[in-house]
Design a protein around this motif. Structure first.
Motif, PDB file in Angstrom:
ATOM      1  N   SER A   1       0.832  -1.206   0.000  1.00  0.00           N
ATOM      2  CA  SER A   1       0.000   0.000   0.000  1.00  0.00           C
ATOM      3  C   SER A   1       0.866   1.257   0.000  1.00  0.00           C
ATOM      4  O   SER A   1       0.576   2.235  -0.699  1.00  0.00           O
ATOM      5  CB  SER A   1      -0.934   0.010   1.217  1.00  0.00           C
ATOM      6  OG  SER A   1      -1.842  -1.061   1.166  1.00  0.00           O
ATOM      7  N   SER A   2       1.936   1.231   0.775  1.00  0.00           N
ATOM      8  CA  SER A   2       2.843   2.368   0.838  1.00  0.00           C
ATOM      9  C   SER A   2       3.508   2.603  -0.514  1.00  0.00           C
ATOM     10  O   SER A   2       3.624   3.752  -0.975  1.00  0.00           O
ATOM     11  CB  SER A   2       3.899   2.138   1.923  1.00  0.00           C
ATOM     12  OG  SER A   2       4.738   3.255   2.067  1.00  0.00           O
ATOM     13  N   VAL A   3       3.942   1.528  -1.163  1.00  0.00           N
ATOM     14  CA  VAL A   3       4.564   1.649  -2.486  1.00  0.00           C
ATOM     15  C   VAL A   3       3.582   2.255  -3.482  1.00  0.00           C
ATOM     16  O   VAL A   3       3.948   3.139  -4.278  1.00  0.00           O
ATOM     17  CB  VAL A   3       5.070   0.282  -2.979  1.00  0.00           C
ATOM     18  CG1 VAL A   3       5.452   0.346  -4.464  1.00  0.00           C
ATOM     19  CG2 VAL A   3       6.257  -0.181  -2.149  1.00  0.00           C
ATOM     20  N   ARG A   4       2.335   1.823  -3.450  1.00  0.00           N
ATOM     21  CA  ARG A   4       1.327   2.377  -4.366  1.00  0.00           C
ATOM     22  C   ARG A   4       1.152   3.875  -4.156  1.00  0.00           C
ATOM     23  O   ARG A   4       1.048   4.646  -5.123  1.00  0.00           O
ATOM     24  CB  ARG A   4      -0.010   1.656  -4.186  1.00  0.00           C
ATOM     25  CG  ARG A   4      -0.079   0.284  -4.840  1.00  0.00           C
ATOM     26  CD  ARG A   4      -1.519  -0.190  -4.980  1.00  0.00           C
ATOM     27  NE  ARG A   4      -2.165  -0.341  -3.683  1.00  0.00           N
ATOM     28  CZ  ARG A   4      -2.161  -1.470  -2.974  1.00  0.00           C
ATOM     29  NH1 ARG A   4      -1.519  -2.534  -3.437  1.00  0.00           N
ATOM     30  NH2 ARG A   4      -2.781  -1.536  -1.826  1.00  0.00           N
ATOM     31  N   ARG A   5       1.112   4.315  -2.890  1.00  0.00           N
ATOM     32  CA  ARG A   5       0.947   5.741  -2.610  1.00  0.00           C
ATOM     33  C   ARG A   5       2.143   6.551  -3.096  1.00  0.00           C
ATOM     34  O   ARG A   5       1.997   7.643  -3.654  1.00  0.00           O
ATOM     35  CB  ARG A   5       0.714   5.961  -1.115  1.00  0.00           C
ATOM     36  CG  ARG A   5      -0.638   5.468  -0.616  1.00  0.00           C
ATOM     37  CD  ARG A   5      -0.923   5.973   0.787  1.00  0.00           C
ATOM     38  NE  ARG A   5       0.036   5.453   1.762  1.00  0.00           N
ATOM     39  CZ  ARG A   5      -0.161   4.340   2.469  1.00  0.00           C
ATOM     40  NH1 ARG A   5      -1.258   3.620   2.291  1.00  0.00           N
ATOM     41  NH2 ARG A   5       0.748   3.945   3.352  1.00  0.00           N
ATOM     42  N   ILE A   6       3.349   6.009  -2.873  1.00  0.00           N
ATOM     43  CA  ILE A   6       4.552   6.704  -3.330  1.00  0.00           C
ATOM     44  C   ILE A   6       4.555   6.822  -4.847  1.00  0.00           C
ATOM     45  O   ILE A   6       4.847   7.884  -5.411  1.00  0.00           O
ATOM     46  CB  ILE A   6       5.816   5.970  -2.841  1.00  0.00           C
ATOM     47  CG1 ILE A   6       5.920   6.040  -1.320  1.00  0.00           C
ATOM     48  CG2 ILE A   6       7.072   6.564  -3.491  1.00  0.00           C
ATOM     49  CD1 ILE A   6       7.008   5.156  -0.745  1.00  0.00           C
ATOM     50  N   ARG A   7       4.222   5.732  -5.522  1.00  0.00           N
ATOM     51  CA  ARG A   7       4.174   5.766  -6.985  1.00  0.00           C
ATOM     52  C   ARG A   7       3.156   6.785  -7.489  1.00  0.00           C
ATOM     53  O   ARG A   7       3.413   7.512  -8.453  1.00  0.00           O
ATOM     54  CB  ARG A   7       3.812   4.377  -7.516  1.00  0.00           C
ATOM     55  CG  ARG A   7       4.952   3.367  -7.454  1.00  0.00           C
ATOM     56  CD  ARG A   7       4.453   1.983  -7.808  1.00  0.00           C
ATOM     57  NE  ARG A   7       5.542   1.037  -8.029  1.00  0.00           N
ATOM     58  CZ  ARG A   7       5.380  -0.271  -8.135  1.00  0.00           C
ATOM     59  NH1 ARG A   7       4.149  -0.795  -8.014  1.00  0.00           N
ATOM     60  NH2 ARG A   7       6.403  -1.062  -8.355  1.00  0.00           N
ATOM     61  N   ARG A   8       2.019   6.852  -6.832  1.00  0.00           N
ATOM     62  CA  ARG A   8       0.974   7.782  -7.249  1.00  0.00           C
ATOM     63  C   ARG A   8       1.467   9.225  -7.185  1.00  0.00           C
ATOM     64  O   ARG A   8       1.120  10.050  -8.031  1.00  0.00           O
ATOM     65  CB  ARG A   8      -0.262   7.598  -6.374  1.00  0.00           C
ATOM     66  CG  ARG A   8      -1.467   8.395  -6.839  1.00  0.00           C
ATOM     67  CD  ARG A   8      -2.741   7.939  -6.159  1.00  0.00           C
ATOM     68  NE  ARG A   8      -2.672   8.045  -4.718  1.00  0.00           N
ATOM     69  CZ  ARG A   8      -2.771   7.021  -3.877  1.00  0.00           C
ATOM     70  NH1 ARG A   8      -2.951   5.792  -4.345  1.00  0.00           N
ATOM     71  NH2 ARG A   8      -2.707   7.193  -2.576  1.00  0.00           N
TER      72      ARG A   8
ATOM     73  N   ASP B   1       1.426   5.801 -15.434  1.00  0.00           N
ATOM     74  CA  ASP B   1       0.911   4.614 -14.757  1.00  0.00           C
ATOM     75  C   ASP B   1       1.649   3.344 -15.160  1.00  0.00           C
ATOM     76  O   ASP B   1       1.281   2.247 -14.732  1.00  0.00           O
ATOM     77  CB  ASP B   1      -0.584   4.448 -15.074  1.00  0.00           C
ATOM     78  CG  ASP B   1      -1.423   5.579 -14.499  1.00  0.00           C
ATOM     79  OD1 ASP B   1      -1.024   6.123 -13.455  1.00  0.00           O
ATOM     80  OD2 ASP B   1      -2.461   5.915 -15.093  1.00  0.00           O
ATOM     81  N   ASP B   2       2.668   3.482 -15.974  1.00  0.00           N
ATOM     82  CA  ASP B   2       3.434   2.332 -16.452  1.00  0.00           C
ATOM     83  C   ASP B   2       4.393   1.880 -15.342  1.00  0.00           C
ATOM     84  O   ASP B   2       5.375   2.561 -15.039  1.00  0.00           O
ATOM     85  CB  ASP B   2       4.208   2.709 -17.708  1.00  0.00           C
ATOM     86  CG  ASP B   2       4.921   1.510 -18.343  1.00  0.00           C
ATOM     87  OD1 ASP B   2       4.925   0.427 -17.719  1.00  0.00           O
ATOM     88  OD2 ASP B   2       5.476   1.667 -19.441  1.00  0.00           O
ATOM     89  N   GLU B   3       4.115   0.710 -14.735  1.00  0.00           N
ATOM     90  CA  GLU B   3       4.957   0.220 -13.645  1.00  0.00           C
ATOM     91  C   GLU B   3       6.389  -0.049 -14.091  1.00  0.00           C
ATOM     92  O   GLU B   3       7.314  -0.004 -13.280  1.00  0.00           O
ATOM     93  CB  GLU B   3       4.354  -1.047 -13.028  1.00  0.00           C
ATOM     94  CG  GLU B   3       3.152  -0.782 -12.152  1.00  0.00           C
ATOM     95  CD  GLU B   3       2.796  -1.984 -11.299  1.00  0.00           C
ATOM     96  OE1 GLU B   3       3.573  -2.960 -11.295  1.00  0.00           O
ATOM     97  OE2 GLU B   3       1.739  -1.944 -10.651  1.00  0.00           O
ATOM     98  N   ASP B   4       6.577  -0.326 -15.390  1.00  0.00           N
ATOM     99  CA  ASP B   4       7.923  -0.590 -15.882  1.00  0.00           C
ATOM    100  C   ASP B   4       8.797   0.656 -15.851  1.00  0.00           C
ATOM    101  O   ASP B   4      10.025   0.567 -15.963  1.00  0.00           O
ATOM    102  CB  ASP B   4       7.870  -1.130 -17.316  1.00  0.00           C
ATOM    103  CG  ASP B   4       7.270  -2.530 -17.374  1.00  0.00           C
ATOM    104  OD1 ASP B   4       7.360  -3.240 -16.360  1.00  0.00           O
ATOM    105  OD2 ASP B   4       6.734  -2.906 -18.432  1.00  0.00           O
ATOM    106  N   LYS B   5       8.173   1.831 -15.684  1.00  0.00           N
ATOM    107  CA  LYS B   5       8.915   3.085 -15.624  1.00  0.00           C
ATOM    108  C   LYS B   5       8.847   3.715 -14.233  1.00  0.00           C
ATOM    109  O   LYS B   5       9.295   4.839 -14.031  1.00  0.00           O
ATOM    110  CB  LYS B   5       8.384   4.068 -16.662  1.00  0.00           C
ATOM    111  CG  LYS B   5       8.533   3.586 -18.104  1.00  0.00           C
ATOM    112  CD  LYS B   5       7.971   4.597 -19.087  1.00  0.00           C
ATOM    113  CE  LYS B   5       8.125   4.113 -20.516  1.00  0.00           C
ATOM    114  NZ  LYS B   5       7.549   5.083 -21.489  1.00  0.00           N
ATOM    115  N   SER B   6       8.291   2.987 -13.264  1.00  0.00           N
ATOM    116  CA  SER B   6       8.115   3.528 -11.920  1.00  0.00           C
ATOM    117  C   SER B   6       9.462   3.711 -11.224  1.00  0.00           C
ATOM    118  O   SER B   6      10.422   2.981 -11.470  1.00  0.00           O
ATOM    119  CB  SER B   6       7.245   2.592 -11.077  1.00  0.00           C
ATOM    120  OG  SER B   6       7.185   3.021  -9.732  1.00  0.00           O
TER     121      SER B   6
END
Length: 225
Positions: free
Chosen positions: A193-200, A206-211
C-alpha cells in the motif's frame, strides 16, 4: 523520522526511554537481551543505537566489537553506570561513538542523539537524489522535478530507506523489519500500500515498468536510480 534501536535490560528505564523518545518523534525498536539486540542490529537499518553495557546473553562491549568487525556503521551511544576513565576508554575503543553515564538527563540523551544522527546524515549528504526525485531527510521534504510533493510519514520513511540503498532489492518482509517496528502488527500488505501511494505521487505515468520503485517479481522492490 530517525529510527533508533534500544538494547537495555532494565525494563523500567526502557519504558521511560520509550515515552520520552517517542515524544521526540523517534521510531523505536526495544529489546532486553544482548544476543537478540545484536540480531536486530544485523537485520535492521538504524540511525542510532542506544546500547547498555551490562546485558544478559551478550554484553554491550561484545556487541560493539562484533558489529564494527562486520563493518556496521550505525552510531552507537553506550549507557552504563561505570564512570572510570579506563572504562570509558574501553567502551569507546570497542566501537561506541559516545558514552553516557547513568543516571542521566533525558534532555542530554536527546542532544547526544541529535548529534549522532546529524553525523549520520552528513556522511551520506544532506539531499538524496534518484532521477527527478529529491529528498531532504532533515527537513522531511520531497520534490519531483523541482515541485514539492507531500507523503505520509511512513511513506516518507520507506522512500528514504530505498533512496539510501538504490538498486538493492528488498523483500516486503525485509522492508517491514527495516522501516516499520519489529514488534508492530504490520503485514506485507502495508508495504504494498505504501509503495502504491509513493508511486501515485512520484511516477510520471501509470506504467509500472517506468516507476521509480521497481517490482522485482517474486522477490521484492528496488529503487531505480
Amino acid at each position: 523520522m530517525p529510527k533508533i534501536l534500544i538494547v537495555e535490560d532494565d525494563t523500567d528505564l526502557s519504558a521511560v526511554l520509550r515515552e520520552w523518545l517517542e515524544s521526540q518523534n523517534y521510531s523505536l525498536d526495544i529489546v532486553h537481551d544482548g544476543r537478540e539486540g545484536y540480531q536486530y542490529l544485523e537485520q535492521g537499518h538504524y540511525d542510532a543505537v542506544i546500547l547498555d553495557w551490562n546485558l544478559p546473553g551478550m554484553t554491550g562491549i561484545e556487541i560493539c566489537k562484533k558489529y564494527r568487525a562486520t563493518r556496521g556503521t550505525s552510531p552507537i551511544l553506550m549507557l552504563t553506570a561505570k564512570d572510570q576513565i579506563v572504562e570509558k576508554e574501553a567502551g569507546l575503543d570497542s566501537g561506541a561513538d559516545d558514552y553516557l553515564t547513568k543516571p542521566f538527563s533525558m534532555r542530554e540523551l536527546s542532544a547526544r542523539l541529535r548529534a549522532l544522527t546529524r553525523r549520520t546524515y552528513a556522511s551520506v549528504g544532506d539531499i538524496l537524489q534518484a532521477g527527478k526525485v529529491s529528498l531532504d531527510p532533515i527537513r522531511h521534504r520531497v520534490w519531483r522535478d523541482g515541485n514539492e510533493v507531500h507523503l505520509l510519514p511512513k511513506d516518507f520513511e520507506l522512500l528514504e530507506f530505498l533512496m539510501r540503498h538504490p538498486d538493492q532489492v528488498f523483500s516486503t518482509e525485509a522492508l517491514v523489519q527495516r522501516v516499520w517496528n519489529f514488534d508492530a502488527d504490520v503485514t506485507s500488505n502495508a508495504v504494498r500500500s505504501s509503495v502504491r501511494r509513493i508511486r501515485r505521487e512520484l511516477d510520471e505515468s501509470d506504467d509500472e515498468d517506468k516507476s521509480i520503485i521497481e517490482n522485482v517479481r517474486r522477490v521484492g522492490y528496488r529503487l531505480r536510480k
